[in-house]
Scaffold this motif. Structure first.
Motif, mmCIF file in Angstrom:
data_model
loop_
_atom_site.group_PDB
_atom_site.id
_atom_site.type_symbol
_atom_site.label_atom_id
_atom_site.label_comp_id
_atom_site.label_asym_id
_atom_site.label_seq_id
_atom_site.Cartn_x
_atom_site.Cartn_y
_atom_site.Cartn_z
ATOM 1 N N UNK B 25 -151.871 44.760 3.342
ATOM 2 C CA UNK B 25 -152.712 45.932 3.063
ATOM 3 C C UNK B 25 -154.175 45.745 3.461
ATOM 4 N N UNK B 26 -154.670 44.494 3.431
ATOM 5 C CA UNK B 26 -156.084 44.267 3.795
ATOM 6 C C UNK B 26 -156.205 42.978 4.609
ATOM 7 N N UNK B 27 -155.569 43.002 5.777
ATOM 8 C CA UNK B 27 -155.461 41.821 6.622
ATOM 9 C C UNK B 27 -156.839 41.244 6.974
ATOM 10 N N UNK B 28 -157.789 42.070 7.335
ATOM 11 C CA UNK B 28 -159.102 41.562 7.745
ATOM 12 C C UNK B 28 -159.795 40.827 6.609
ATOM 13 N N UNK B 29 -159.676 41.375 5.407
ATOM 14 C CA UNK B 29 -160.309 40.718 4.254
ATOM 15 C C UNK B 29 -159.695 39.342 4.010
ATOM 16 N N UNK B 30 -158.389 39.232 4.176
ATOM 17 C CA UNK B 30 -157.734 37.926 3.996
ATOM 18 C C UNK B 30 -158.195 36.958 5.088
ATOM 19 N N UNK B 31 -158.218 37.427 6.328
ATOM 20 C CA UNK B 31 -158.635 36.556 7.442
ATOM 21 C C UNK B 31 -160.074 36.073 7.255
ATOM 22 N N UNK B 32 -160.906 36.923 6.656
ATOM 23 C CA UNK B 32 -162.308 36.552 6.427
ATOM 24 C C UNK B 32 -162.451 35.340 5.503
ATOM 25 N N UNK B 33 -161.410 35.066 4.724
ATOM 26 C CA UNK B 33 -161.495 33.981 3.746
ATOM 27 C C UNK B 33 -161.293 32.603 4.369
ATOM 28 N N UNK B 34 -160.967 32.573 5.662
ATOM 29 C CA UNK B 34 -160.692 31.292 6.315
ATOM 30 C C UNK B 34 -161.636 31.104 7.498
ATOM 31 N N UNK B 35 -161.979 29.844 7.767
ATOM 32 C CA UNK B 35 -162.812 29.539 8.932
ATOM 33 C C UNK B 35 -161.924 29.541 10.167
ATOM 34 N N UNK B 36 -162.077 30.572 10.970
ATOM 35 C CA UNK B 36 -161.211 30.727 12.140
ATOM 36 C C UNK B 36 -162.060 31.018 13.367
ATOM 37 N N UNK B 37 -161.613 30.472 14.509
ATOM 38 C CA UNK B 37 -162.270 30.848 15.759
ATOM 39 C C UNK B 37 -161.807 32.258 16.140
ATOM 40 N N UNK B 38 -162.478 32.856 17.106
ATOM 41 C CA UNK B 38 -162.111 34.195 17.570
ATOM 42 C C UNK B 38 -160.674 34.187 18.100
ATOM 43 N N UNK B 39 -160.354 33.123 18.858
ATOM 44 C CA UNK B 39 -159.003 33.007 19.439
ATOM 45 C C UNK B 39 -157.949 32.883 18.336
ATOM 46 N N UNK B 40 -158.248 32.086 17.316
ATOM 47 C CA UNK B 40 -157.293 31.879 16.218
ATOM 48 C C UNK B 40 -157.070 33.179 15.441
ATOM 49 N N UNK B 41 -158.163 33.869 15.180
ATOM 50 C CA UNK B 41 -158.075 35.120 14.421
ATOM 51 C C UNK B 41 -157.233 36.154 15.182
ATOM 52 N N UNK B 42 -157.452 36.215 16.481
ATOM 53 C CA UNK B 42 -156.690 37.166 17.295
ATOM 54 C C UNK B 42 -155.211 36.787 17.325
ATOM 55 N N UNK B 43 -154.932 35.485 17.451
ATOM 56 C CA UNK B 43 -153.535 35.024 17.511
ATOM 57 C C UNK B 43 -152.813 35.307 16.201
ATOM 58 N N UNK B 44 -153.516 35.136 15.083
ATOM 59 C CA UNK B 44 -152.911 35.411 13.780
ATOM 60 C C UNK B 44 -152.674 36.906 13.597
ATOM 61 N N UNK B 45 -153.641 37.718 14.018
ATOM 62 C CA UNK B 45 -153.548 39.164 13.801
ATOM 63 C C UNK B 45 -152.403 39.791 14.576
#
Ligand SMILES: [Fe+2]
Lengths: 273, 123
Positions: B25-45
């Motif tokens: 329901x709030x994927x971006x908020x969850x992703x914000x809680x972790x230290x991720x590179x741009x590439x990692x964040x995109x791959x997870x999303x």
């Protein structure tokens, strides 16, 4: 009283989760051997069954990874995996916190083991229990060796952990059985899932059945990784079971590669005095 | 390098139903809680299973992340192979591919061996 049973078996999630895709002839022979092991253990009427596994980040993670751990709760839930993935329904299993505590205290005489008052079973324990079906009166005691996130405790420490579990079980009045679960060679959850080093597995189980301590401990992790895959690190649990059998020789009841299950599916035990 | 953060997120999703629900329901908020590179964040999303595999995510974590996204087992294996083709060898961790004939060919070889007098114990 002395440990009543020491055995080993496979635990790959495909064993239940991808059952329909395996060659039925081999699969049914494997399942039958697995169920026979359960009957053998039930016939011994154990008060507790230690399931020594190589869990896969259900409870322990690289934030605080214990080399060795034992559960200390009155109940455990599992499997953690979705039923659609593992095809095993979630349930609660009976534990015995007081008995766990006594076992842990004695194990700590020689091995610095972590204890855990909560523990979610993953396929490493849930798949074996699905076939072994211990009596409802039998308490479960989960135990773990880190085989997933290096650095890993060396093989001789896995042996020492098995010896410590044996001493602890022998010193308690309860009837305690031990089943260690893991794969031999395998490359699980990678593009090479299904690859099996059959000759390596046969040689490892030969050493295991002979309870040949020196030969079992002679592998380096670099060799295991090269020849048996990262899944091969799980031989630590088999090694601990051999140590717990205190020199007894083993009997391999079943051993055959089943690629969709990702391992040489194995059921073996060491008859104890 | 924040592979640790990627793996920690997947670990927490695997073991915590509430975090899983939030991830829906709030994927971006969850992703914000972790230290991720741009590439990692995109791959997870996305999720880009092949790229996550190449980054070094442990398969024992990744296979559940794939299952969470209703990616079937053989499709999961294929996505990792495609990741190797697109992004090159595994960059970190212990889960590198080493080469394999594949389950179908392997099954056929084992069946042929059994017909010729197999050596599987218990059969
Ligand atoms: Fe495993």
């Amino acid at each position: 009283m002395p440990l009543v049973y020491s055995g080993v078996c496979s635990h790959g999630p495909g064993i239940t989760g991808r059952a329909d895709r395996a060659d039925p002839v081999v699969r049914e022979a494997f399942y039958a051997a697995f169920r026979d092991m359960g009957a053998e253990i039930r016939a011994l009427r154990p008060d507790a069954l230690i399931v020594l596994a190589a869990e896969h980040f259900a409870n322990f993670f690289m934030n605080n990874m214990p080399s060795f751990a034992i559960g200390m709760a009155d109940s455990y839930d599992g499997p953690i995996e979705d039923e659609a993935f593992l095809k095993i329904p979630k349930r609660r299993w009976k534990g015995d916190a007081a008995l766990s505590r006594r076992l842990i205290e004695r194990t700590m005489e020689t091995v610095d083991v972590a204890y855990a008052e909560e523990w979610q079973f993953d396929h490493g324990i849930a798949v074996p229990l699905h076939f072994l079906r211990p009596d409802e009166s039998c308490a479960l005691i989960p135990a773990n060796i880190n085989c997933q996130g290096p650095p890993l405790a060396p093989l001789h420490r896995a042996w020492a952990f098995g010896e410590a579990l044996r001493r602890a079980a022998d010193a308690l009045p309860q009837r305690i059985a031990l089943v260690a679960t893991g794969g031999i060679s395998h490359w699980p959850a990678t593009p090479d899932s299904g690859k099996i080093a059959e000759a390596w597995d046969r040689e490892f189980m030969r050493r295991w059945a002979a309870n040949d301590r020196a030969a079992l401990l002679s592998y380096s992790d670099a060799e295991i990784y090269r020849d048996a895959g990262q899944g091969g690190f799980e031989i630590r649990t088999f090694i601990a079971a051999a140590a717990a059998a205190k020199g007894a020789r083993g009997h391999v009841a079943f051993m055959a590669p089943i690629p969709i299950f990702a391992v040489t599916c194995t059921v073996a035990s060491m008859p104890l005095g | 390098m924040s592979l640790y953060g990627v793996q920690k997120l997947i670990w927490q999703l695997n073991r915590d139903p509430r975090q899983r629900a939030r991830f829906g329901t709030e994927r971006d908020a969850v992703l914000d809680e972790y230290e991720l590179s741009v590439e990692e964040r995109a791959a997870l999303s996305k999720p880009d299973i092949g790229l996550l595999y190449v980054m070094g995510v442990n398969g024992q974590l990744l296979m559940h992340y794939a299952a969470l996204h209703n990616i079937e087992w053989l499709d999961y294996l294929q996505r990792m192979r495609d990741g190797l083709t697109a992004h090159g060898p595994v960059r970190a961790g212990v889960y590198a591919a080493t080469g394999y004939e594949g389950i179908a060919a392997h099954d056929a070889r084992l069946a042929a061996e059994r017909q010729g007098g197999g050596r599987a114990a218990g059969l």
